[in-house]
Design an enzyme around this catalytic site. Sequence first.
Site, PDB file in Angstrom:
ATOM      1  N   LEU A 219      41.685  15.470  65.477  1.00  0.00           N
ATOM      2  CA  LEU A 219      41.733  14.551  64.336  1.00  0.00           C
ATOM      3  C   LEU A 219      42.689  15.029  63.252  1.00  0.00           C
ATOM      4  O   LEU A 219      42.765  16.210  62.930  1.00  0.00           O
ATOM      5  CB  LEU A 219      40.327  14.399  63.749  1.00  0.00           C
ATOM      6  CG  LEU A 219      39.265  13.864  64.714  1.00  0.00           C
ATOM      7  CD1 LEU A 219      37.918  13.771  64.009  1.00  0.00           C
ATOM      8  CD2 LEU A 219      39.660  12.514  65.290  1.00  0.00           C
TER       9      LEU A 219
ATOM     10  N   HIS B 178      43.568   9.584  61.442  1.00  0.00           N
ATOM     11  CA  HIS B 178      42.209   9.179  61.828  1.00  0.00           C
ATOM     12  C   HIS B 178      41.305   9.104  60.595  1.00  0.00           C
ATOM     13  O   HIS B 178      40.532   8.172  60.430  1.00  0.00           O
ATOM     14  CB  HIS B 178      41.580  10.206  62.790  1.00  0.00           C
ATOM     15  CG  HIS B 178      42.334  10.419  64.066  1.00  0.00           C
ATOM     16  ND1 HIS B 178      43.039  11.578  64.324  1.00  0.00           N
ATOM     17  CD2 HIS B 178      42.484   9.634  65.146  1.00  0.00           C
ATOM     18  CE1 HIS B 178      43.579  11.495  65.525  1.00  0.00           C
ATOM     19  NE2 HIS B 178      43.272  10.326  66.046  1.00  0.00           N
TER      20      HIS B 178
END
Length: 279
Positions: free
Chosen positions: A34, A38
């Site tokens: 991530l 995101h």
Amino acid sequence: MIIKKTIKSVQKYLNNKKPKLINKIAFIPTMGALHEGHLSLIKLAKERQYFIIVSIYVNPSQFDPNEDFSNYPRTLRTDLAKLKKLSVDLIFTPKIDDISKYTFKKMKYSTFGIENKLCGRFRPHHFPGVAEIVLKFLSILKPEVIYLGQKDYQQFFYLKRIIEQTNLPMKVKMGKTIRENSGLALSSRNKYLSKDDHEISVHLYKTLKETRLLIKNGLNLSSLLKKQKKKLLKIGFTKIDYLEVKRNDLKTSTKPHKKSRIFIAAHINDVRLIDNILI
Ligand code: PAF
């Protein structure tokens, strides 16, 4: 923050939870590793006070045989820490044996040929693989909203069309591309770039912006795109899959290229980068 690792357990949890939920469910599918891109989608969902579900699953079926499935960055521990900081409600991290046991591989969604354009020309397994897994997630989690990033505009548009065609009762929202100060769009694959490769990579966005300006100045499109591709190869990109202008619905764009985007996919050695901007 609740973490569920199997389809059965997440369904059981949601069946108990849903009747008591005041807020709608927003879903953000990810393959982990991530980054701020995101997290920005999660922040968008948070602004609307949704109950937020994030999935972390490196989906084998969307990788072509020669691609980086086994080397794809897997950073579950740091991912979970980032999600905890944002107080995400539910994380779903299924195992391959659970979620990819039965596949829809023969069910090829032919969404006006979107899956064969741009990236689809170079990654024939990709979009059908994405559709397979995202539809599974949607049928398990039944969210009211799904958030996808603009960097993967083709994926956003493809999934939006499939969701419309299959009459799934959910909205598809797009979060804008998050960039480094250099302009490079954030991507989990940026981790593969060496320092020298990174210097080359920043020319992707620069070229998109320059191309946009030159299109607006009325330059001949096909010779302009050819020239820009040559320039990128000279800078150090090792292969350009495409540099194309398409309408937002991914059909052929005609002058003056309103509601159109410039799309690019280019390689620096083993790293494939994509980006797009609105004209
Ligand atoms: O964009 C991605 O990370 C993936 O394609 C997705 C939507 C999580 C499906 O595996």
